[in-house]
Design an enzyme around this catalytic site. Sequence first.
Site, PDB file in Angstrom:
ATOM      1  CG  HIS A 135      -1.972   1.044   1.163  1.00  0.00           C
ATOM      2  ND1 HIS A 135      -1.717   2.356   1.467  1.00  0.00           N
ATOM      3  CD2 HIS A 135      -3.265   0.992   0.772  1.00  0.00           C
ATOM      4  CE1 HIS A 135      -2.824   3.061   1.284  1.00  0.00           C
ATOM      5  NE2 HIS A 135      -3.784   2.243   0.866  1.00  0.00           N
ATOM      6  CD  GLU A 153      -5.444   1.757  -3.087  1.00  0.00           C
ATOM      7  OE1 GLU A 153      -6.605   1.914  -2.701  1.00  0.00           O
ATOM      8  OE2 GLU A 153      -4.484   1.665  -2.316  1.00  0.00           O
TER       9      GLU A 153
HETATM   10  P1  PGA Z   1      -9.433   6.128   0.358  1.00  0.00           P
HETATM   11  O1  PGA Z   1      -8.252   5.069   0.529  1.00  0.00           O
HETATM   12  O2  PGA Z   1     -10.636   5.360  -0.141  1.00  0.00           O
HETATM   13  O3  PGA Z   1      -9.641   6.713   1.730  1.00  0.00           O
HETATM   14  O4  PGA Z   1      -8.963   7.136  -0.642  1.00  0.00           O
HETATM   15  C1  PGA Z   1      -8.050   4.039  -0.383  1.00  0.00           C
HETATM   16  C2  PGA Z   1      -6.822   3.268   0.009  1.00  0.00           C
HETATM   17  O5  PGA Z   1      -5.839   3.908   0.426  1.00  0.00           O
HETATM   18  O6  PGA Z   1      -6.796   2.025  -0.045  1.00  0.00           O
END
Ligand code: PGA
Length: 248
Positions: free
Chosen positions: A92, A162
Amino acid sequence: MLIIGNWKAYVENREEAKKIYGAAKRIAARTRGIKLVLAPPAPFLGLLAAGKRTKIAFAGQDISASVTGSATGEVVGSALFSAGASYVIIGHSERRARGESDTLIAEKVKRAVVHRLIPVLCIGEKERDEDARYLLEIRRQLDAVYTKLSSRERLEIVIAYEPVWAIGQRSQDAMHAEDLIEMMLYIRKVLGEYVPGKASQKTTILYGGSVDAENVRTLAKGSRVDGFLVGRASAEPETFSALVRALA
Ligand code: PGA
């Protein structure tokens, strides 16, 4: 469609954790075609998942790369599996920002597979530039992991795309669906170099970054994502239920 709720460190007590789990169970019982996975902080994972046989699956938020027991503070894959997890989030951006290298991330993916956990490999560019250097960043992150994996391990991975600039923002700051289509095609093209034939088209690819009940339908429609990795909107019973309902 796969939805993983990444509670991060937002959920700080067991009552709150139980409430979100309860809401997730109710919404899962009412919806078809959506698989829900919850990724609570480690202490609550054991509490919620132990011995449960429900439609909800669980994920660790991280996994240790350690192969020995002399690793204070680390949570190894066998412990996650035994606590009830079947997935684990790896790489992540909030962990990469704390110093995790591509090499370490590749090791963690391997540890996950050894312990029968499905690795959810997070990738994403820090920013978007006009020269499309962000594509090279995505390629580097994928190359770094896939080159280290066997052909069997490559088939196990779920990708969570992401973009870092879209994480933790407002609903309207999520990536636009038309840009997401482009990224899905690009990621599948790179995967095609590592995973033979049709299998690369079958790899599950999620989008994450400010997904909520307002934008989730638009993002899902026509963008060819297989699901979502949701942070803040998953850490509260009402917002999470509303998000899942919006997709049903
Ligand atoms: P968020 O986070 O939905 O708060 O933007 C997503 C993530 O970091 O997995």
